[in-house]
Structures are given as structure tokens and as C-alpha cells.
Motif scaffolding. Sequence first.
Motif, PDB file in Angstrom:
ATOM      1  N   TYR A 122      13.698  77.312 -34.767  1.00  0.00           N
ATOM      2  CA  TYR A 122      13.001  76.046 -34.518  1.00  0.00           C
ATOM      3  C   TYR A 122      12.519  75.382 -35.800  1.00  0.00           C
ATOM      4  O   TYR A 122      12.184  74.197 -35.789  1.00  0.00           O
ATOM      5  N   ILE A 123      12.481  76.105 -36.905  1.00  0.00           N
ATOM      6  CA  ILE A 123      11.940  75.535 -38.142  1.00  0.00           C
ATOM      7  C   ILE A 123      12.641  74.235 -38.566  1.00  0.00           C
ATOM      8  O   ILE A 123      11.964  73.258 -38.891  1.00  0.00           O
ATOM      9  N   PRO A 124      13.984  74.170 -38.547  1.00  0.00           N
ATOM     10  CA  PRO A 124      14.601  72.887 -38.937  1.00  0.00           C
ATOM     11  C   PRO A 124      14.151  71.713 -38.072  1.00  0.00           C
ATOM     12  O   PRO A 124      14.120  70.571 -38.534  1.00  0.00           O
ATOM     13  N   VAL A 125      13.817  71.993 -36.807  1.00  0.00           N
ATOM     14  CA  VAL A 125      13.436  70.904 -35.904  1.00  0.00           C
ATOM     15  C   VAL A 125      12.144  70.234 -36.366  1.00  0.00           C
ATOM     16  O   VAL A 125      12.030  69.009 -36.346  1.00  0.00           O
ATOM     17  N   ILE A 126      11.188  71.055 -36.799  1.00  0.00           N
ATOM     18  CA  ILE A 126       9.899  70.472 -37.172  1.00  0.00           C
ATOM     19  C   ILE A 126       9.904  69.964 -38.616  1.00  0.00           C
ATOM     20  O   ILE A 126       8.974  69.293 -39.040  1.00  0.00           O
ATOM     21  N   SER A 127      10.964  70.263 -39.353  1.00  0.00           N
ATOM     22  CA  SER A 127      10.999  69.840 -40.746  1.00  0.00           C
ATOM     23  C   SER A 127      11.282  68.342 -40.855  1.00  0.00           C
ATOM     24  O   SER A 127      12.025  67.785 -40.054  1.00  0.00           O
ATOM     25  N   SER A 128      10.689  67.757 -41.863  1.00  0.00           N
ATOM     26  CA  SER A 128      10.854  66.312 -42.046  1.00  0.00           C
ATOM     27  C   SER A 128      12.314  65.972 -42.311  1.00  0.00           C
ATOM     28  O   SER A 128      12.988  66.623 -43.111  1.00  0.00           O
ATOM     29  N   ILE A 129      12.793  64.958 -41.618  1.00  0.00           N
ATOM     30  CA  ILE A 129      14.206  64.592 -41.727  1.00  0.00           C
ATOM     31  C   ILE A 129      14.527  64.079 -43.129  1.00  0.00           C
ATOM     32  O   ILE A 129      15.631  64.305 -43.630  1.00  0.00           O
ATOM     33  N   ALA A 130      13.559  63.469 -43.790  1.00  0.00           N
ATOM     34  CA  ALA A 130      13.805  62.995 -45.159  1.00  0.00           C
ATOM     35  C   ALA A 130      14.013  64.193 -46.090  1.00  0.00           C
ATOM     36  O   ALA A 130      14.987  64.241 -46.850  1.00  0.00           O
ATOM     37  N   ALA A 131      13.124  65.183 -45.991  1.00  0.00           N
ATOM     38  CA  ALA A 131      13.250  66.367 -46.844  1.00  0.00           C
ATOM     39  C   ALA A 131      14.540  67.118 -46.535  1.00  0.00           C
ATOM     40  O   ALA A 131      15.235  67.582 -47.442  1.00  0.00           O
ATOM     41  N   ILE A 132      14.864  67.216 -45.257  1.00  0.00           N
ATOM     42  CA  ILE A 132      16.094  67.907 -44.844  1.00  0.00           C
ATOM     43  C   ILE A 132      17.325  67.186 -45.393  1.00  0.00           C
ATOM     44  O   ILE A 132      18.290  67.807 -45.837  1.00  0.00           O
ATOM     45  N   SER A 133      17.279  65.857 -45.353  1.00  0.00           N
ATOM     46  CA  SER A 133      18.418  65.083 -45.863  1.00  0.00           C
ATOM     47  C   SER A 133      18.577  65.287 -47.359  1.00  0.00           C
ATOM     48  O   SER A 133      19.695  65.424 -47.861  1.00  0.00           O
ATOM     49  N   ALA A 146      22.660  57.372 -31.031  1.00  0.00           N
ATOM     50  CA  ALA A 146      23.057  55.969 -31.214  1.00  0.00           C
ATOM     51  C   ALA A 146      22.170  55.280 -32.235  1.00  0.00           C
ATOM     52  O   ALA A 146      22.525  54.224 -32.761  1.00  0.00           O
ATOM     53  N   GLN A 147      21.008  55.872 -32.510  1.00  0.00           N
ATOM     54  CA  GLN A 147      20.059  55.231 -33.423  1.00  0.00           C
ATOM     55  C   GLN A 147      19.915  55.988 -34.739  1.00  0.00           C
ATOM     56  O   GLN A 147      18.937  55.813 -35.454  1.00  0.00           O
ATOM     57  N   ILE A 148      20.891  56.814 -35.064  1.00  0.00           N
ATOM     58  CA  ILE A 148      20.830  57.607 -36.298  1.00  0.00           C
ATOM     59  C   ILE A 148      20.678  56.685 -37.513  1.00  0.00           C
ATOM     60  O   ILE A 148      21.371  55.674 -37.633  1.00  0.00           O
ATOM     61  N   PHE A 149      19.729  57.026 -38.366  1.00  0.00           N
ATOM     62  CA  PHE A 149      19.473  56.157 -39.526  1.00  0.00           C
ATOM     63  C   PHE A 149      19.043  56.916 -40.779  1.00  0.00           C
ATOM     64  O   PHE A 149      19.660  56.783 -41.834  1.00  0.00           O
ATOM     65  N   THR A 150      17.978  57.724 -40.653  1.00  0.00           N
ATOM     66  CA  THR A 150      17.336  58.278 -41.843  1.00  0.00           C
ATOM     67  C   THR A 150      18.284  59.106 -42.706  1.00  0.00           C
ATOM     68  O   THR A 150      18.349  58.914 -43.927  1.00  0.00           O
ATOM     69  N   GLU A 151      19.029  60.015 -42.075  1.00  0.00           N
ATOM     70  CA  GLU A 151      19.916  60.868 -42.869  1.00  0.00           C
ATOM     71  C   GLU A 151      20.896  60.016 -43.671  1.00  0.00           C
ATOM     72  O   GLU A 151      21.212  60.321 -44.817  1.00  0.00           O
ATOM     73  N   ILE A 152      21.371  58.953 -43.035  1.00  0.00           N
ATOM     74  CA  ILE A 152      22.362  58.110 -43.702  1.00  0.00           C
ATOM     75  C   ILE A 152      21.721  57.345 -44.849  1.00  0.00           C
ATOM     76  O   ILE A 152      22.266  57.252 -45.946  1.00  0.00           O
ATOM     77  N   ASN A 153      20.522  56.843 -44.587  1.00  0.00           N
ATOM     78  CA  ASN A 153      19.818  56.094 -45.629  1.00  0.00           C
ATOM     79  C   ASN A 153      19.498  56.963 -46.838  1.00  0.00           C
ATOM     80  O   ASN A 153      19.594  56.520 -47.976  1.00  0.00           O
ATOM     81  N   VAL A 154      19.138  58.217 -46.595  1.00  0.00           N
ATOM     82  CA  VAL A 154      18.771  59.093 -47.715  1.00  0.00           C
ATOM     83  C   VAL A 154      20.012  59.676 -48.398  1.00  0.00           C
ATOM     84  O   VAL A 154      20.116  59.670 -49.618  1.00  0.00           O
ATOM     85  N   MET A 155      20.958  60.151 -47.612  1.00  0.00           N
ATOM     86  CA  MET A 155      22.086  60.892 -48.184  1.00  0.00           C
ATOM     87  C   MET A 155      23.186  59.998 -48.726  1.00  0.00           C
ATOM     88  O   MET A 155      23.849  60.342 -49.700  1.00  0.00           O
ATOM     89  N   THR A 156      23.419  58.881 -48.065  1.00  0.00           N
ATOM     90  CA  THR A 156      24.429  57.936 -48.543  1.00  0.00           C
ATOM     91  C   THR A 156      23.814  56.536 -48.559  1.00  0.00           C
ATOM     92  O   THR A 156      24.044  55.742 -47.646  1.00  0.00           O
ATOM     93  N   PRO A 157      23.016  56.245 -49.585  1.00  0.00           N
ATOM     94  CA  PRO A 157      22.235  55.003 -49.596  1.00  0.00           C
ATOM     95  C   PRO A 157      23.082  53.722 -49.495  1.00  0.00           C
ATOM     96  O   PRO A 157      22.571  52.681 -49.100  1.00  0.00           O
TER      97      PRO A 157
END
Lengths: 296, 295
Positions: A111-122, A227-238
Motif C-alpha cells: 500500500y505504500i506506493p498508493v499513499i506516496s505523493s504522485i509528484a515524488a513518485i513521478s 481519463a483524467q491522468i495528468f500529473t505523471e505526464i506533466n512531471v515526467m514528460t513536461p
Amino acid sequence: MKTTSKLYRTEQRYAYLFIAAPVIGFLIFAMVPLIYSIYGAFTNWDGLGSMTFIGLENFKNVFQDEYFYKSMFNTIYMMLGIPIGIVLALLLALALNRGIPGTNTFRVLYYIPVISSIAAISILWQWAYNGDYGLVNQFLAIFGIEGPNWLQNTSTVKPALIIMAVWKGLGYTMLLYLAALQSVPTSFYEAAKLDGANAVKTFWYITLPMVKPVTFFIIVTNIIGGAQIFTEINVMTPTGGPEYSSASVVFYIWQKAFGNFQLGYASAMALVLGLFIFIITLIQFKINEKNSYELD
Amino acid sequence: MEVAVANKKSVKAEPMSEKKKNRITDAVVFVFLSIGAIFMVAPLLWMFSTSIKSREDVFALPPVWIPETISFAKYSEIWTMGPLLSGISNSLIVAVSVTVIGTFTSSLAAFAFSKLHFKGKNNIFIMLFASVMIPYPVLMIPQFIMFSSVGWVDTLLPLIVPGFFGNIFMIFFLRQYLTSIPTSIIEAAKIDGCSYFQIFYKIIFPLIKPAVAAQLILWFMGIWNDYLGPILYLNSPEKQTLQLVIANFNASYAIQSDYPLIMAASVVALLPMLIVFIVFQKQIIESIAISGVKG
């Protein structure tokens, strides 16, 4: 009679007072923007000048915009992670449902990845996907596989994002399945055993139907979220990835609205996305209704 | 007696082999779960490991997990390399104010929706819940224009104020939870002359406290980890929330390939919620499980 109605009126007054905040919030932050957005989609709104009504112009352009199609395709492509995640999560939940020692520890670790911040994970995965020194390619090198430069390659950037999304969401789906499995009455399994059903049959005819409501819930919420995926894309592939191959619809809307200030056009795209989500959800509910049956 | 023994034997003989089979399966399952757990945790450990490496160790081939020279220097450096401290305080301001006030308004509304009688109760609730169906991208543009017209862009207010009006998920969850509390308690309190506010904070709130706590933690985590909201509204570096600050760390220092610095900042952003999770894991996991089964 009179006193009860007076009491009732007092109760009603307090009830309205208690629900006032969410109702007002709903009107200001959902209803007004929604109407505003629908109206804006039919104008040449740029945030500065006046909003001139231009009819269906924006929508016509949306459906001729190759970047819109591309971002839509990318978004749907990346939803391939949903079935993968569901299968893996169900397997994990079945494994954890055996009551082996360490179950609680496993549950926490997954469960740890779930609670981790998506920005940090990205950020972490962007580094892990580094072509030369990244963890992923280092791992592949053990098996003699030379990994690509994941995020710079049109054919690997989406799979890379999918793997990361599966990794991040697995624990959540697993937890939902585990709760569902634990609520299946043991008498069902005992009866199946008496009837001589093997493990595969028991899984197919008892476990799977019993967790179906949860599967439905997971699919619906995952599609709405996917359908609303955004953060990972914004951080990983700006920039939206090589040849815009990782840009999602929301990423494109965000660029159009807050980069180019084409607010009317972006609103039209957002509405198309909203309708898309709504229709897909509706279809799922219809299918679910048709296939559901009552348990005795 | 003899019959019982004989019975016991025959019963024992079969399950023994099955038990053994089960134990082997359990062992295999345990191994697979362990491998899986390594895959889940390894990236995070690597993140931490990178943050304490020297630059040479970062690019060592094959990779080193435990660097020869462990250096926590980056953890002191990060505070001067970017507005990390203001990022933390901004994130705290948003998350604390929203969850404290939003939890109050949400639980009050949940109380009304589950225990009080009023006209249009179900319709109003359905209407509120329908708003969940509206995807945020549809609302974000008009909301941005609305907030910019009152001069709130580049302040924390657009992230805080909407939260004051409550959270429909929390209302939904608490309303479910309240159905298990008998209405007779409330009737009795009414007869004793309690006002509705008193009923709420003397009877209802203490009863739903565990559920409120779990929901509050989940909401807090959601706000702490939020990225899209902050990126829309916050421009000045000192106004940004922690997640934006670390994303900017990533954007600016990756070119210099200062990965230890970036990873140290990311660890700092991740750690508070990790600690919260470890401490409250029981409540969080239970609450998630219930929400799935009920939803």
C-alpha cells in the motif's frame, strides 16, 4: 398536531442550516463553473476580451485537431494498465486471503506506493527510467536485456507510464479485493467442496461472481481517473513526450487553456472529455445491470 | 470411546495430506508475495539510497544500493537550494485549514442527511453526489477565471476556500456510518431538551469520531499530495506547495544531474505521509476497505 408540526419545522430549519455549506459549495464551485464552461465552449473565450458566441466552431475544430485525437489515443492506450492492475491485484488479494503469516506487513508494503505523493513518485520513476543509469534498465541488464531510453522513445513512453501506474495503484485495488474476499461466507466454499468442485471451479463460480460488485466499482473509478491522468505526464514528460506521444487529454487541455489561453477551445475539449467519461460510465452501468443477478 | 478414536483417526488421515499440501502452497505463495513486495518497495529504497550517495556512486555501474560513503549532506543542502520550507508550510496551511473546517461542515451535513427530517432530503443528497460525476478538467477553467476575478490567483485561497464547504465523499461515508447509530438516541436527547447543535457535538460527533478521523487522514493525504490544483494557481516560488517545489527541483537540477539533491527533496515530500500511514495504517486500511465494499 400543532406542536409536532412546529417541532418538525424547527428540525427542518436546523437541517437546512447544517447542509447549507455543501449546498452553497456545490452551487458556487460546481454548478456555476459547469454552466460557465458549457457557455464558454461555444465562444472564442481567451480570458481577456469579451466572449463572442461562435456556435459549434470550437467543437468542429476539436474533431479536426490531430493533437486532440493523439492525446485521446494516448489516454485510452494508457488505460491498458487497468485490466493488468485488476488481474494482479486479484491474485495478490487471493494470496493474502490465505491467512499466511506476515499478511499485515505485506498489506502495508503493497500500500505504500498508493499513499506516496504522485509528484515524488513521478520524479523517482523518471530517474528509474533513465536510459543509462536508471534502476529499470539496471534490472533488465541482469537478464542481458539492454533497455531503451524509456521516456524518450515513442514506443516505450506509454508502456513506461502504464507500468508505473500499475505499480502505484496495485495496493489500493488489492485492498478492495481483499475486503470483498473476506466478506464471502465460508459456507459457500464448504458447500462447493462437498460438491467436489476443484480450485479453478470454485474460483470461477464462487469467488469471481462474489467480487463482481467490487470489480465493477474498480473499473468504473479507474476509467474515470484514468481519463483524467495528468500529473505523471506533466512531471515526467513536461513537453508531452517525444512527438507528443505521452500527452493525455487533460495535459492538452491544460496546455491550451493555461499556455495558449484558448479558454473557449479548451472548454470545448473538456466538455467532450466529460461527455466521453459520462457515456462510458453509463454503458458500464447498463452492462452491469444486464448481467447482475440476485443471490438467494 | 473406541468409535471416537477410530473416527478421529480416519478424519485425521485425510486432512493431514491436505494440510501438508496447503502448507506447501502457503510457502510458495509467501515467496511470491515477498518477491512482489520487493518490487513494490525497491524503487522507494533506491530513491532513498540515491539521496545519500555521492555523485560518483549515483552513476556507478553496476549500481550500488548501499554507498561506500554515506552522506546526508543533501538533506541540509535542499533547504537553501529551493523554497522547500515555505513549500512545507504552504502545504500544511492548505491541508490543515481545509481538513479541520471541511470536516466540521461535512460531518454536520452528514448528521442532517442521516438523522434529521426535511423536505427534499434525498434529492438534495443525490444532487450533491452527482457533482462527483463532473470531471475536474471541466470545472478548472471557469473556476480559475472566477478566482482570478477576485484576485486570488497566486494565493493559497483557491486551494483552501472550496474545501471549507465540505467534501461529498466524507459526507457520503459518514452518512453510511451514521445509519448504524439508532435514531432513538437522538429522540431521547430531543426530549431531554438538547438543541440540534448540542445533539451533534455531544452525541453524534463522539460516536462517529473514529470514522471522522479516518476520513480526515485520507483527505489530508489527498490535499498534501495534490498537484493539479496548485500548478494552476500558484506561480511565485514562495507561494508554491511542497509538491510543486519538488517538481521544480526536478526540472531545474536534473540538467545538472544532481540526482541526490532531487531525491532528497522528494524523500522529504514523501516522508510525512509515509509516517502518517504507518501510524494510522489500521484505520486507513479499514476505512478504504469499507468504502470499497459499500460503494
